[in-house]
Design a protein around this motif. Structure first.
Motif, PDB file in Angstrom:
ATOM      1  N   ALA A 288      24.539  51.829 -20.021  1.00 42.24           N
ATOM      2  CA  ALA A 288      24.749  51.666 -18.535  1.00 42.24           C
ATOM      3  C   ALA A 288      23.412  52.191 -18.610  1.00 42.24           C
ATOM      4  O   ALA A 288      22.270  52.172 -19.022  1.00 42.24           O
ATOM      5  N   LEU A 290      19.474  53.520 -16.614  1.00 43.51           N
ATOM      6  CA  LEU A 290      19.373  55.346 -15.843  1.00 43.51           C
ATOM      7  C   LEU A 290      18.773  54.913 -14.691  1.00 43.51           C
ATOM      8  O   LEU A 290      18.404  55.895 -13.969  1.00 43.51           O
ATOM      9  N   THR A 313      18.101  53.885 -26.352  1.00 43.85           N
ATOM     10  CA  THR A 313      17.490  53.607 -24.971  1.00 43.85           C
ATOM     11  C   THR A 313      16.247  52.649 -24.944  1.00 43.85           C
ATOM     12  O   THR A 313      15.193  52.318 -26.093  1.00 43.85           O
ATOM     13  N   ILE A 408      29.085  56.102 -22.244  1.00 41.15           N
ATOM     14  CA  ILE A 408      28.566  56.579 -22.013  1.00 41.15           C
ATOM     15  C   ILE A 408      28.952  56.622 -20.321  1.00 41.15           C
ATOM     16  O   ILE A 408      29.836  56.642 -19.896  1.00 41.15           O
ATOM     17  N   SER A 409      29.076  58.377 -19.759  1.00 48.55           N
ATOM     18  CA  SER A 409      28.795  58.430 -18.600  1.00 48.55           C
ATOM     19  C   SER A 409      27.574  59.385 -18.170  1.00 48.55           C
ATOM     20  O   SER A 409      27.298  59.659 -18.054  1.00 48.55           O
ATOM     21  N   LEU A 410      27.842  58.759 -16.894  1.00 53.44           N
ATOM     22  CA  LEU A 410      25.791  59.518 -15.756  1.00 53.44           C
ATOM     23  C   LEU A 410      26.791  60.715 -15.126  1.00 53.44           C
ATOM     24  O   LEU A 410      27.719  60.220 -13.825  1.00 53.44           O
ATOM     25  N   ARG A 413      26.739  60.268 -10.595  1.00 55.99           N
ATOM     26  CA  ARG A 413      27.575  58.553 -10.461  1.00 55.99           C
ATOM     27  C   ARG A 413      26.748  58.030  -9.899  1.00 55.99           C
ATOM     28  O   ARG A 413      27.222  57.395  -8.345  1.00 55.99           O
ATOM     29  N   PRO A 421      20.558  59.043 -11.630  1.00 57.01           N
ATOM     30  CA  PRO A 421      21.120  60.456 -12.713  1.00 57.01           C
ATOM     31  C   PRO A 421      20.210  61.056 -13.000  1.00 57.01           C
ATOM     32  O   PRO A 421      19.259  60.737 -13.211  1.00 57.01           O
ATOM     33  N   ALA A 424      23.092  62.540 -18.667  1.00 56.70           N
ATOM     34  CA  ALA A 424      24.403  61.360 -19.202  1.00 56.70           C
ATOM     35  C   ALA A 424      25.540  62.380 -20.345  1.00 56.70           C
ATOM     36  O   ALA A 424      24.631  63.372 -21.054  1.00 56.70           O
ATOM     37  N   THR A 426      27.407  61.617 -23.884  1.00 55.22           N
ATOM     38  CA  THR A 426      27.619  60.569 -25.294  1.00 55.22           C
ATOM     39  C   THR A 426      28.951  60.838 -25.681  1.00 55.22           C
ATOM     40  O   THR A 426      28.666  62.137 -26.506  1.00 55.22           O
ATOM     41  N   ILE A 437      18.503  63.229 -18.327  1.00 48.03           N
ATOM     42  CA  ILE A 437      17.445  61.938 -18.688  1.00 48.03           C
ATOM     43  C   ILE A 437      15.825  62.244 -18.093  1.00 48.03           C
ATOM     44  O   ILE A 437      15.411  62.960 -17.777  1.00 48.03           O
ATOM     45  N   LEU A 444      16.515  59.682 -22.659  1.00 46.16           N
ATOM     46  CA  LEU A 444      16.910  60.922 -22.893  1.00 46.16           C
ATOM     47  C   LEU A 444      16.102  61.964 -24.034  1.00 46.16           C
ATOM     48  O   LEU A 444      15.602  62.018 -25.358  1.00 46.16           O
TER      49      LEU A 444
END
Length: 623
Positions: A288, A290, A313, A408-410, A413, A421, A424, A426, A437, A444
């Protein structure tokens, strides 16, 4: 005519893409080229072609500034020429251009904002004397070389600086670093390349626009042999034109590395340029972006498992993508020759490259000499991540998961409009977590919410945000859970079966329509999220390996059905329609599709990228 790899049964286009506004740091400027025989071109009061006509025509040769662009309709403000001061015009009629893109308007405050010393990398106090020219050249050269690949950094400018500032910065730096005046040729070339990149991206051929109408044939982005093929393809959503060239991140599960490809401008043979790679220390599952300079990678256990290694990260300012040593080998190497070359380069570099024993069979990206066939990749049957530049030690491990992180999803979006974003999520077999973030855009913070054992020790394959506080997860058995981080207890709002007869491979949610689509090993399922009932089950002869949509408001989405890249229109949802009536486009890629991503150009063209089991990646304009 279409290239052979785009031809095949069912290959068709029935629907134009939805269009949206394009807004830049400064307004685009257009020139009227049509209407020579009619005294100008027709202007209407609105976007609709049936809206009222305005009095008078927009004169030929007139210059206008763009207020909005929707498909082939331009809303403008008159700058030079005669005609209505504002209105809507068509870009073309019957294939004939009426207005043409001219570039970016000059910023009237450009002179006031320009700082010569900022360009040279110095901040002088009110009474501070300028340094000697030799000292200035040396300090400036170091900054320029560190910024190669980032044109605005090289020229010492802020993104979106005006054309006049770009020209002035280029002349100041070129004068200081010209080889005839004691400058270094490499530094001088970096300045020239940066100036060319910015000026080219500010015209119609720059940024994503030169990918409109283009279909890049599949190129060998990763090794053709692998357990799961290409596991990640991800458009860079932060390099908004004309800031910098557009990039695509790709990753192969078995190779354990993220590669960065420059898509814009396309090379003559339409093979993207490899910018570099980063070894992530494990079998990679997801990536992802960031921020413009921060990545988050999710991986399974690496060669030497340790706490925190499944989520890392990366600050790309400290670990920039650079061409690898392997990419510099100018021959087709077999395994023994490739390993020997790597060993020699390691010894020559003072042993900086540490290769784990199991990584002896390394992936080698090699040029095919003068054949013009681009790059090839030597096969590998082992974990092949090699941390050539010590980037792994500069990444930060996130201590949230004991098992490998799968998804992973932010939120929000990230998309083409440069949405940033701030959260985050996970997930692994042991933990589902939500973290903020960091303000630096490449870290993170401590998890603000987490739940252990989210799917009773079953592998979780999909994770999507519904909104900032709501999450959807899906596992190997087709089971879906809906989570609310503000709910009491474990936060589970719904727990149901998606109707999938195998493992889930992808998920997309349209909250406003209360519709969910899940891809799985036997087809596609559509679920009404209000009732958690399956409303349509589309069985396929082959597994659906990936699913992607631009965002939760987009009516179009893509699915990888075996080797077929299918495009669907959600507006055709109906219980009595089968998938053939929903499909609006199909491209056959000949190898099972394992990863997908899509993005949108400023003019509303929908670009899609797909990675396949054979290690190849394709990028095309679906419009």
């Amino acid at each position: 005519s279409s290239p052979s790899w785009l031809k095949g049964p069912g290959c068709r286009r029935l629907l134009a893409s939805t269009a949206c506004e394009s807004v830049g740091a400064m307004p685009f400027r257009w020139k009227v080229v049509g209407g020579t025989d009619t005294g100008g071109i027709l202007v209407r009061s609105g976007q609709d072609l049936k809206s009222d006509k305005l009095d008078g025509r927009l004169s030929t040769e007139a210059l206008v500034e763009q207020l909005a662009l929707k498909g082939d309709r331009l809303q403008y403000r008159l700058v030079e020429g005669s005609g209505p001061q504002e209105g809507w015009v068509s870009l073309k009629v019957s294939g004939k251009a009426l207005v043409e893109f001219e570039g970016w308007a000059e910023d009237p405050k450009d002179d006031e904002l320009f700082d010569k010393w900022a360009v040279l990398g110095k901040k002088l106090g009110p009474d501070e004397k300028p340094p000697a020219e030799e000292q200035l050249r040396e300090e400036s050269a170091e900054r320029i070389l560190n910024g190669v690949g980032r044109p605005y950094v090289v020229l010492g400018l802020e993104p979106g600086a005006g054309s006049k500032s770009v020209r002035r910065a280029y002349h100041i730096l070129a004068l200081l670093h010209h080889p005839d005046k004691g400058g270094d040729e490499v530094v001088f070339k970096a300045i020239a390349d940066a100036y060319r990149a910015i000026t080219q991206s500010k015209d119609e051929s720059g940024g994503w626009r030169d990918l409109e109408g283009v279909a890049m044939p599949p190129w060998q982005a990763h090794a053709p042999q692998g357990t799961k093929g290409v596991s990640v393809v991800l458009f860079d959503a932060f390099g908004q034109p004309p800031w910098e060239s557009r990039r695509l991140y790709t990753a192969s599960w078995q190779e354990g590395c993220v590669r960065c490809w420059e898509l814009s401008p396309p090379l003559p043979d339409k093979v993207p340029r490899l910018r570099g790679e980063i070894a992530v220390g494990g079998f990679i599952n997801d990536v992802a972006a960031l921020s413009p300079f921060g990545l988050l990678t999710a991986q399974s256990a690496g060669m030497k498992p340790q706490p925190g290694e499944s989520l890392r990260t990366w600050n790309l300012k400290q670990t920039p993508f650079r061409p690898t040593k392997r990419a510099q080998v100018n021959a087709i190497l077999d395994q023994s020759e490739g390993n020997a070359a790597l060993k020699e380069s390691t010894e020559a570099s003072g042993g900086r490259e540490a290769v784990a024993p199991a990584a002896a069979k390394s992936t080698a990206i090699v040029s095919k000499g003068d054949t013009g066939e681009g790059e090839a990749i030597v096969d590998s049957d082992a974990f092949t991540a090699v941390d050539e530049f010590g980037y792994l030690g500069q990444s930060k491990m996130v201590y949230l998961h004991y098992r490998g992180v799968r998804c992973i999803s932010l939120w929000p979006r990230p998309g083409v409009r440069e949405v940033t974003p701030h959260v985050a999520a996970t997930v692994s077999k042991d933990v589902l977590a939500v973290s903020k973030i960091g303000m630096d855009g490449c870290s993170l913070m401590e998890a603000q919410w987490q739940q252990a054992d989210p799917h009773e020790m079953t592998d979780v394959n999909v994770l999507k945000h519904g909104d900032a506080d709501k999450l959807w997860t899906g596992d190997n058995g087709g089971r879906v859970k809906y989570w609310d981080v503000n709910a009491s207890g474990r936060g589970i709002v719904a727990d149901f079966h998606s109707g999938a007869t195998g493992w889930l491979s992808g998920m997309e949610i349209w909250e406003q329509a209360s519709m969910m689509c899940c891809s799985h090993s036997s087809g596609l399922c559509f679920v009404d999220v209000r009732t958690t009932k399956v409303v349509q089950d589309m069985k396929k002869k082959e597994a659906v390996g990936a699913l992607t949509a631009l965002n939760t408001n987009s009516n179009l989405f893509f699915a990888g059905v075996g080797g077929d890249l299918m495009q669907y229109d959600t507006r055709k949802f109906a219980s009595d329609l089968d998938y053939k009536n929903m499909a609006v486009g199909m491209w056959n890629l000949k190898s099972p599709i394992t990863a997908m991503s899509c993005t949108e150009t400023g003019r509303g063209h929908l670009l899609v990228a797909a990675g396949c089991m054979d290690g190849k990646v394709v990028v095309l304009d679906s419009t």
